[in-house]
Design an enzyme around this catalytic site. Sequence first.
Site, short mmCIF file in Angstrom:
data_model
loop_
_atom_site.label_atom_id
_atom_site.label_comp_id
_atom_site.label_asym_id
_atom_site.label_seq_id
_atom_site.Cartn_x
_atom_site.Cartn_y
_atom_site.Cartn_z
N CYS A 73 0.97 -1.34 0.53
CA CYS A 73 -0.05 0.01 0.08
C CYS A 73 0.74 1.39 -0.04
O CYS A 73 0.50 2.39 -0.69
CB CYS A 73 -1.47 -0.24 1.15
SG CYS A 73 -0.55 -0.17 2.63
N HIS A 139 -2.22 1.10 6.95
CA HIS A 139 -2.53 1.40 5.34
C HIS A 139 -2.67 2.25 4.47
O HIS A 139 -3.80 2.89 5.87
CB HIS A 139 -3.68 -0.42 5.69
CG HIS A 139 -4.15 -0.34 4.56
ND1 HIS A 139 -3.56 -1.10 3.75
CD2 HIS A 139 -5.90 0.24 3.88
CE1 HIS A 139 -4.44 -1.21 2.03
NE2 HIS A 139 -5.58 -0.08 2.56
N HIS A 151 -6.55 1.48 -2.95
CA HIS A 151 -5.57 0.95 -2.71
C HIS A 151 -4.96 -0.74 -2.83
O HIS A 151 -5.74 -1.37 -4.12
CB HIS A 151 -6.16 0.78 -1.30
CG HIS A 151 -6.99 -0.19 -0.86
ND1 HIS A 151 -7.37 -0.56 0.93
CD2 HIS A 151 -7.90 -0.54 -1.96
CE1 HIS A 151 -8.73 -1.55 -0.11
NE2 HIS A 151 -8.66 -1.34 -1.30
#
EC number: 3.4.-.-
Length: 199
Positions: A73, A139, A151
């Site tokens: 990510c 994240h 993402h």
Amino acid sequence: MSPEDWLQAEMQGEIVALVHSHPGGLPWLSEADRRLQVQSDLPWWLVCRGTIHKFRCVPHLTGRRFEHGVTDCYTLFRDAYHLAGIEMPDFHREDDWWRNGQNLYLDNLEATGLYQVPLSAAQPGDVLLCCFGSSVPNHAAIYCGDGELLHHIPEQLSKRERYTDKWQRRTHSLWRHRAWRASAFTGIYNDLVAASTFV
């Protein structure tokens, strides 16, 4: 560039970058530029309004395989910002750093030029920090506008996805880069379109 011009350039020596211009245009690679850049696997330099903008060749933002610390990510966030003209540092990150007492996002975002903004002020290009199976924000996702995010989560390909209640509940905070301007999302958007039409 015509195939003949390409062959002529190859006969002169190794091609290390492709340089072209957008006279009076925008300082980001177009959809066609991104398709051709990925095919060429070369850095592209774009001359626009007297400035040279250098774009390393990164894979399309969608459809990437996940590998922590390589294509994860943060890599997606870093590459998306690169296409928007903002350089983010790469740094070593061990798998499960959030379980080992580290807080890499919160410890580094401000130092790399980002500042926190209210979720109600979200605009395309902002970075959503989420808690994915953790109480620590581990994240990052790029907010694309219109209730959509970009993402990359483990065991999945990188993708655009609706910013549903599930992700809203996991959201820790929203961040914006000090150098960000709304038009910079064009660089990210052009890649998303190029990848969706890539054959």
